[in-house]
Design an enzyme around this catalytic site. Structure first.
Site, PDB file in Angstrom:
ATOM      1  N   CYS A  83      -0.833   3.472  -6.822  1.00  0.00           N
ATOM      2  CA  CYS A  83      -1.221   2.476  -5.398  1.00  0.00           C
ATOM      3  C   CYS A  83      -1.983   1.626  -6.225  1.00  0.00           C
ATOM      4  O   CYS A  83      -2.317   1.185  -7.495  1.00  0.00           O
ATOM      5  CB  CYS A  83      -2.895   3.890  -5.492  1.00  0.00           C
ATOM      6  SG  CYS A  83      -4.184   2.815  -4.730  1.00  0.00           S
ATOM      7  N   CYS A 116       1.159  -1.267  -0.006  1.00  0.00           N
ATOM      8  CA  CYS A 116      -0.301  -0.016   0.076  1.00  0.00           C
ATOM      9  C   CYS A 116       1.047   1.474  -0.105  1.00  0.00           C
ATOM     10  O   CYS A 116       1.852   1.367   1.385  1.00  0.00           O
ATOM     11  CB  CYS A 116      -0.492   0.121   0.845  1.00  0.00           C
ATOM     12  SG  CYS A 116      -2.069   1.246   1.308  1.00  0.00           S
TER      13      CYS A 116
END
Ligand code: DGL
Length: 290
Positions: free
Chosen positions: A205, A91
């Site tokens: 992302c 992440c």
């Protein structure tokens, strides 16, 4: 509280010693699956725990302080339960905020996922590079420092999308959003200037590669899309070595853990199974926001 959604889905590393490592792959939701798939290819023999903090999703809206507290708390629980030899923070939003405190708190090695700005700067021919991330990641000093260090000669367009991570989750759960909604989020990535136009988009992302086929179809012109997952997998094998000979992959040794499970539908379960995660557990950890 711990709920088994599938009998036999959990294991206790203390009573099952093994020469293969346990690798914990962590994200706010399903985005880390893009990294998990690559790490699984690199270490098919390993035990995997894929953890999605869906109770905290989306991380992109949390302040750095709230996110740091949340990730430390969830990690405390997961490391205590699964005793991994390595943790992959799959992440960008978390990695650009929380890696130093994680490394300070826990002795296990962490591999982070941060915007692929250096590869993007090396790949561009026009010098127009877009970093497509969450609002949290584009606001971080960490991201600005990467740009200053590696992309000084480029025109870097930082795009922080509020909606794309949710769109990626919806796609995987079998409820894809319309092309028009997706295009609204995508168009700011495409910039035309006097000297050229965007030719590289760094998918910063981990949710976004889940939408890549649709991005490619909707893009107003072709660009190079950079997905950092293969580089993360290489880093993992650098740290823990290649597969142990004679230890075959065993799908029962890969489990998915979520902190809420509220959005788990049958399509979602099918998507997890297709990614090599047929077993799902819930570690109930509501996000308490002050
Ligand atoms: N997958 C996460 C990332 O790489 C973010 C999604 C979210 O906002 O939670 O940044």
């Amino acid at each position: 509280m711990r709920i088994d959604l599938l009998a036999g889905a959990s294991y206790n590393p203390a009573v099952m010693p093994s020469p293969v490592p346990t690798i914990l792959v962590f994200d706010s939701g399903l985005g880390g699956l893009t990294v998990f798939s690559e790490v699984l290819k690199a270490r098919p023999d390993a035990r995997f725990v894929y953890a999605g903090d869906d109770a905290g999703f989306p991380y992109g809206r949390l302040s750095q302080e709230a996110l740091t507290a949340r990730v430390l708390a969830v990690m405390e629980r997961l490391i205590g339960l699964y005793d991994p030899q390595l943790v992959v923070i799959a992440c960008n939003t978390a990695s650009t905020a929380v890696l130093p405190p994680l490394r300070e708190r826990f002795s296990v090695p962490f591999v982070g996922t941060v915007p692929a700005i250096k590869p993007a700067a090396l790949a561009t021919k026009t010098g127009y590079v877009t970093v497509l991330a969450t609002p949290g990641t584009v606001a971080r000093d960490y991201t600005r420092d990467l740009i200053d260090t590696y992309a000084g000669g480029c025109r870097v367009n930082l795009v922080g999308s509020r909606r794309l991570a949710g769109f990626a989750e919806a796609e995987l759960a079998g409820n894809p959003v319309s092309d028009a909604e997706l295009l609204d989020e995508l168009l700011p990535c495409f910039v035309e200037g006097e000297g050229g136009r965007t030719d590289v988009v760094a998918l910063s992302c981990t949710h976004y590669p889940l939408l890549l086929p649709r991005f490619q179809k909707l893009a107003p012109w072709p660009v190079t899309w950079i997905d950092p997952a293969p580089a993360i997998a290489r880093r993992v094998t650098q740290l823990i070595g290649p597969p142990v000979p004679g230890h075959e992959a065993d799908e029962n040794e890969a489990i998915a853990v979520f902190t809420s499970g509220a959005g788990i539908t049958s399509a979602f379960r099918e998507a997890l199974t297709a990614k090599g995660l047929p077993a799902v557990l819930i570690e109930d950890m509501p996000l308490l926001q002050g």
